[in-house]
Design a protein around this motif. Structure first.
Motif, short mmCIF file in Angstrom:
data_model
loop_
_atom_site.label_atom_id
_atom_site.label_comp_id
_atom_site.label_asym_id
_atom_site.label_seq_id
_atom_site.Cartn_x
_atom_site.Cartn_y
_atom_site.Cartn_z
N GLN A 57 0.83 -1.20 0.00
CA GLN A 57 0.00 0.00 0.00
C GLN A 57 0.87 1.26 0.00
OE1 GLN A 57 -2.57 -0.46 3.41
NE2 GLN A 57 -4.07 -1.67 2.30
N GLN A 58 1.92 1.25 0.84
CA GLN A 58 2.72 2.46 0.98
C GLN A 58 3.63 2.70 -0.23
OE1 GLN A 58 4.46 3.20 4.86
NE2 GLN A 58 3.00 1.80 5.83
N LEU A 59 3.95 1.65 -0.96
CA LEU A 59 4.87 1.80 -2.10
C LEU A 59 4.16 1.98 -3.43
CD1 LEU A 59 7.55 -0.84 -1.04
CD2 LEU A 59 7.80 1.66 -1.01
N ARG A 60 2.82 2.03 -3.41
CA ARG A 60 2.09 2.24 -4.67
C ARG A 60 2.51 3.55 -5.31
NH1 ARG A 60 -4.27 1.23 -4.16
NH2 ARG A 60 -4.10 1.71 -6.37
N GLY A 61 2.71 3.51 -6.62
CA GLY A 61 3.07 4.73 -7.33
C GLY A 61 4.49 5.19 -7.06
N ARG A 62 5.31 4.32 -6.44
CA ARG A 62 6.70 4.68 -6.17
C ARG A 62 7.62 3.64 -6.82
NH1 ARG A 62 6.11 5.48 0.02
NH2 ARG A 62 8.37 5.40 -0.05
N PRO A 63 8.90 3.96 -6.93
CA PRO A 63 9.78 3.07 -7.73
C PRO A 63 10.23 1.80 -7.00
CG PRO A 63 11.01 4.96 -6.94
CD PRO A 63 9.59 5.20 -6.54
N CYS A 64 9.64 1.50 -5.85
CA CYS A 64 10.00 0.28 -5.11
C CYS A 64 8.79 -0.63 -5.02
CB CYS A 64 10.45 0.62 -3.69
SG CYS A 64 11.86 1.74 -3.64
N ARG A 65 9.06 -1.94 -4.92
CA ARG A 65 7.93 -2.85 -4.74
C ARG A 65 8.32 -4.04 -3.88
NH1 ARG A 65 7.51 -5.49 -10.81
NH2 ARG A 65 9.60 -4.88 -11.37
N PRO A 66 7.35 -4.54 -3.08
CA PRO A 66 7.63 -5.70 -2.25
C PRO A 66 7.39 -6.98 -3.04
CG PRO A 66 5.45 -4.87 -1.73
CD PRO A 66 5.99 -4.00 -2.83
N LEU A 67 8.20 -7.99 -2.76
CA LEU A 67 8.06 -9.30 -3.40
C LEU A 67 7.99 -10.35 -2.29
CD1 LEU A 67 10.84 -8.76 -6.07
CD2 LEU A 67 8.38 -8.69 -6.49
N SER A 68 7.13 -11.34 -2.49
CA SER A 68 6.93 -12.34 -1.45
C SER A 68 8.03 -13.39 -1.48
CB SER A 68 5.59 -13.03 -1.65
OG SER A 68 5.68 -13.87 -2.77
N ASN A 69 7.94 -14.35 -0.58
CA ASN A 69 9.02 -15.31 -0.40
C ASN A 69 9.12 -16.36 -1.51
OD1 ASN A 69 6.75 -16.69 0.27
ND2 ASN A 69 7.31 -17.07 2.39
N ASP A 70 8.48 -16.13 -2.65
CA ASP A 70 8.76 -16.96 -3.82
C ASP A 70 9.96 -16.40 -4.60
OD1 ASP A 70 6.81 -18.96 -3.56
OD2 ASP A 70 5.29 -17.56 -4.25
N MET A 71 10.41 -15.21 -4.19
CA MET A 71 11.53 -14.57 -4.90
C MET A 71 12.85 -15.05 -4.31
SD MET A 71 12.02 -12.16 -7.33
CE MET A 71 13.24 -13.27 -8.06
N ARG A 72 13.57 -15.82 -5.10
CA ARG A 72 14.88 -16.30 -4.64
C ARG A 72 15.88 -15.15 -4.75
NH1 ARG A 72 14.95 -20.85 -7.30
NH2 ARG A 72 15.77 -19.93 -9.20
N ASP A 172 10.23 2.85 11.20
CA ASP A 172 10.37 3.34 9.83
C ASP A 172 11.40 2.52 9.07
OD1 ASP A 172 8.54 5.46 9.97
OD2 ASP A 172 10.00 6.71 11.00
N LEU A 173 11.05 2.15 7.84
CA LEU A 173 12.05 1.64 6.90
C LEU A 173 12.49 2.86 6.09
CD1 LEU A 173 10.55 -1.76 5.66
CD2 LEU A 173 12.58 -1.43 7.06
N GLN A 174 13.59 3.48 6.53
CA GLN A 174 13.98 4.78 5.98
C GLN A 174 14.34 4.70 4.51
OE1 GLN A 174 17.16 5.70 8.68
NE2 GLN A 174 15.78 5.78 10.44
N SER A 175 14.94 3.60 4.09
CA SER A 175 15.45 3.51 2.72
C SER A 175 14.33 3.53 1.69
CB SER A 175 16.29 2.24 2.55
OG SER A 175 15.48 1.10 2.75
N VAL A 176 13.13 3.11 2.09
CA VAL A 176 12.01 3.08 1.15
C VAL A 176 10.86 3.97 1.62
CG1 VAL A 176 12.56 0.86 0.11
CG2 VAL A 176 11.19 0.90 2.19
N GLY A 177 11.08 4.73 2.68
CA GLY A 177 10.09 5.69 3.15
C GLY A 177 8.80 5.05 3.62
N CYS A 178 8.89 3.93 4.31
CA CYS A 178 7.68 3.26 4.82
C CYS A 178 7.64 3.35 6.34
CB CYS A 178 7.65 1.80 4.40
SG CYS A 178 7.34 1.58 2.64
N HIS A 179 6.43 3.55 6.85
CA HIS A 179 6.19 3.68 8.29
C HIS A 179 5.33 2.48 8.69
CE1 HIS A 179 5.65 5.77 12.11
NE2 HIS A 179 4.37 5.44 12.04
N LEU A 180 5.89 1.59 9.50
CA LEU A 180 5.19 0.35 9.83
C LEU A 180 4.79 0.35 11.30
CD1 LEU A 180 7.53 -2.14 7.93
CD2 LEU A 180 5.31 -1.28 7.18
N ALA A 181 3.48 0.31 11.54
CA ALA A 181 2.97 0.20 12.91
C ALA A 181 2.97 -1.28 13.31
CB ALA A 181 1.55 0.76 12.98
N LEU A 182 3.48 -1.57 14.50
CA LEU A 182 3.51 -2.97 14.95
C LEU A 182 2.10 -3.56 15.01
CD1 LEU A 182 6.45 -2.14 15.60
CD2 LEU A 182 6.32 -3.65 17.59
#
Length: 203
Positions: A57-72, A172-182
């Protein structure tokens, strides 16, 4: 003869990839050996899904994307092939070859710790991940208690450590500008499996 006296079969990375690409289950590879990955438990899977959702959700429209654990991921310097629980890649992904299934340049790696993998994820695995030049942050989320830890690479190459252990906390994941609430990472996560329902005792 005893099993322990049998010589180990050492595989080249090419042999590993050939086997792995046809296999029905995932195995990691290190120093000539394949290690089958054990299945994850309910809490572990739930946390991975929550982390994927929040990052997505936080990376939509930005140059980073999350990949699940199928990514070796290949840790090129050490020769480890592994499947992190969540990887964030920024910009152009770089792959080992034209099968596009082995990533070389993760920016963020997230591992969800379970009882069996916690020591490895904290120790030898993180040591190897640190050799990835692209890696800026490494986050570990416990699946047994509320505990999120992150290491952020500093400009001088050292790693800054932050730990949070309350559902009111965030990180915060500063490198990708994401704020994660526990509270979001642990949403609907139960640490102990619910007991099977039993019939009430007759009084």
């Amino acid at each position: 003869t005893a099993m322990s006296t049998l010589p180990k079969t050492y595989l080249t990375p090419e042999q590993y990839l050939e086997i792995e690409r046809k296999a029905d289950f995932k195995s990691e590879y290190y120093q000539g050996e394949m290690f089958a990955m054990s299945g994850a438990r309910f809490a572990h899977i739930g946390i991975v899904a929550n982390a994927m959702r929040e990052l997505g959700q936080q990376l939509r429209g930005r140059p980073c994307r999350p990949l699940s654990n199928d990514m070796r991921v290949q840790v090129t310097a050490t020769g480890l092939y592994t499947y992190p629980d969540v990887v964030v890649v920024c910009g152009e992904p770089q792959f080992l070859d034209n099968t596009f299934d082995t990533l070389l340049n993760p920016t963020v790696i997230v591992e969800v710790l379970s009882e069996s993998t916690e020591a490895y994820d904290r120790g030898q695995k993180f040591e190897q991940y640190r050799s990835l030049e692209s890696l800026k942050e490494y986050m570990m989320i416990s699946s047994q208690r509320v505990s999120v830890e992150s290491y952020t690479r500093q400009p001088d190459g050292s790693w800054n450590y932050i730990a949070k252990a309350s559902l009111e906390d965030s990180l915060d994941l500063q490198s990708v500008g994401c704020h994660l609430a526990l509270a979001d990472l642990y949403e609907k996560v139960e640490f102990t499996p619910p007991q099977p329902a039993t019939a009430p005792l007759a009084v």
